[in-house]
Design an enzyme around this catalytic site. Structure first.
Site, short mmCIF file in Angstrom:
data_model
loop_
_atom_site.label_atom_id
_atom_site.label_comp_id
_atom_site.label_asym_id
_atom_site.label_seq_id
_atom_site.Cartn_x
_atom_site.Cartn_y
_atom_site.Cartn_z
N HIS A 227 -2.04 -8.74 1.93
CA HIS A 227 -1.73 -7.47 2.61
C HIS A 227 -2.85 -7.16 3.61
O HIS A 227 -3.04 -7.90 4.56
CB HIS A 227 -1.56 -6.37 1.56
N ASP B 107 -2.32 -8.41 12.30
CA ASP B 107 -3.62 -8.93 11.90
C ASP B 107 -4.12 -10.05 12.80
O ASP B 107 -5.32 -10.35 12.82
CB ASP B 107 -3.56 -9.44 10.46
N HIS C 219 5.79 -12.62 8.77
CA HIS C 219 5.90 -11.27 8.21
C HIS C 219 7.12 -11.21 7.31
O HIS C 219 8.12 -11.88 7.56
CB HIS C 219 6.01 -10.23 9.33
N SER D 144 0.82 -1.22 0.00
CA SER D 144 0.00 0.00 0.00
C SER D 144 0.85 1.26 0.00
O SER D 144 0.55 2.23 -0.72
CB SER D 144 -0.96 0.01 1.20
N ARG E 195 2.83 -4.31 17.38
CA ARG E 195 1.44 -3.89 17.20
C ARG E 195 0.49 -4.97 17.73
O ARG E 195 -0.58 -4.65 18.27
CB ARG E 195 1.17 -3.61 15.72
#
Length: 441
Positions: A271, A373, A318, A241, A327
């Protein structure tokens, strides 16, 4: 607004001068080597971009202007009575390079509020789509419809100096960031809530107002939106992105076109769509095991079954990180504070205790640890947002902060059109044969 512009221009001029000196003194310095494997396998680890807003370290995770996620949660200003950082404060940091004061953030929030009106024709354009259209498609169509409002496009058509590109880009950036929550909320209310819109509340901060327009006025959910918008905002420049936004922007496409391109990349399963895949996988596991609280042993068997079918465990691994994503950790801390007994959230934690060991045992996985995620969906479900197809739209609203501030830096620093060299496999073979011949001489 003028003060914000002046501060950004000062920072941009200072950095621009430093870059000019760096190129004059070290322009021919070799910074790395490129392997044939990198060319064929997604350019992994190939240093080829400069992004001023954030830097991703394989061990420490993402840093925004050298500050980690824990440092952001501690140092950035917060809403009154809240404990999570305000996304506006992070945008200020990425643009200006310093921690803003509460007054700085209040001023920026006011600027966004004044720019937040979305023309009716944008909603009419989105209404032309079938209601069952994927939320990300509806969202990007809304952004593209809004492109008619671009300050940069209008001023470029009229003819203006390259030295002014940054200012028009900043105008578009602020307008777009201000309006995105309205477009995103419209998608949610139209697709899932019978089309009944919730009017914005001008007294709320950017993320809290977004939560309100979605139809969630729980104060904890507003806190979650603040955290979510901060931790998803940026992940240096090489992810799809961010890179797509930069690439399209390098052609002097305006911020609306550039951002829409980036968000079409975010919509891909590898993504941003991954957060949708995670919660879907967990729901399927619960259904197959006939329990909302599977044991570690049950999870382990289901994970092995998933892997045995040639599938991946969504939310794990990742391209860059080699540790647990900070995160993920931030969201886990939020969960332990606000919903320690939630069965779904506890399942996420149990998966975290189970999956890495199984993946490590395979001996082929470079990063068996969870990424961002792996946790976000469970927190959203706790507050009633079970429509997992929509989760990537939340990601998209957040990611605007990073990719658009980065685009402002691109314009301010005069970054050129991006045009890397590509080769064919036949050319690679010819080159390799020549190399072998040379080695044999």
């Amino acid at each position: 607004m003028e003060e914000f512009k002046v501060k950004f221009k000062e920072q941009a001029d200072k950095l621009g001068a430093e870059i000019k000196t760096l190129l004059q003194e070290h322009g021919n310095t070799v910074i790395g080597e490129t392997t044939l494997a990198q060319i064929y396998q997604g350019m992994r680890g190939m240093t080829a971009l400069v992004t001023e807003t954030s830097l991703l370290d394989a061990q420490d995770g993402i840093r925004f202007k050298r500050r980690s996620i824990p440092e952001l949660r501690e140092q950035l200003p917060k809403a009154k009575g809240g404990s999570e950082p305000l996304p506006e404060a992070l945008f200020y940091l990425m643009m200006i390079g310093e921690i803003p004061t509460e007054e700085d953030v209040e001023n920026l929030s006011a600027i966004l509020q004044r720019r937040s009106h979305v023309p009716t024709y944008v909603f009419d354009t989105m209404k032309a789509l079938p209601k069952d259209t994927h939320p990300m498609t509806q969202f990007v169509v809304g952004v593209m419809a809004l492109q008619a409002e671009s300050v940069f496009a209008k001023r470029y058509a009229e003819g203006f100096s390259k030295k002014e590109y940054w200012e028009a880009t900043l105008e578009d950036t602020l307008n777009l960031i201000a309006r995105l929550p309205h477009i995103a909320a419209f998608v949610y209310r139209r697709k899932y809530k019978g089309g009944k819109a919730v009017q914005p509340d001008g007294m709320l901060d950017w993320a809290a107002n977004f939560a309100h327009m979605l139809g969630y006025d729980n104060e904890e959910f507003k806190e979650l939106m603040r955290l979510y918008m901060v931790i998803h905002a940026d992940h240096e420049g090489g992810n799809v992105s961010a890179h797509a936004t930069h690439l399209v922007g390098s052609a002097l496409s305006d911020p609306y076109l550039s951002y829409a391109a980036g968000m079409n990349g975010l919509a891909g399963p590898l993504h941003g769509l991954a957060n949708q895949e995670v919660i879907k996988w967990i729901f399927e596991m619960q259904k197959e095991l006939n329990t909302e609280a599977p044991t570690a042993e049950q999870i382990g068997e289901y994970v092995k079954k998933t892997l045995g079918e040639g599938k991946v465990v969504p939310g794990y691994g990742h391209a860059v990180l080699r540790q647990t994503d900070p995160r993920f950790t931030a969201q886990m801390e939020f969960g332990k504070k606000h919903m320690p007994d939630d069965p779904l959230v506890n399942t996420v934690w149990r998966i975290y205790e189970t999956v890495p060991g199984i993946l490590q045992a395979l001996g082929k996985v470079k990063n068996p640890w969870p990424n961002v995620d792996a946790h976000s969906g469970a927190l959203l479900v706790h507050y009633g947002m079970k429509e997992y197809e929509y989760y990537t739209v939340l990601f998209a609203v957040s990611r605007a902060l990073g990719v658009l501030s980065s685009l402002c830096w691109d314009r301010a620093l005069g970054m050129p059109l991006e045009r890397p060299k590509s080769v064919t496999t036949a050319a690679v073979k010819r080159w390799l044969n020549k190399e072998v011949e040379n080695l044999g001489d």
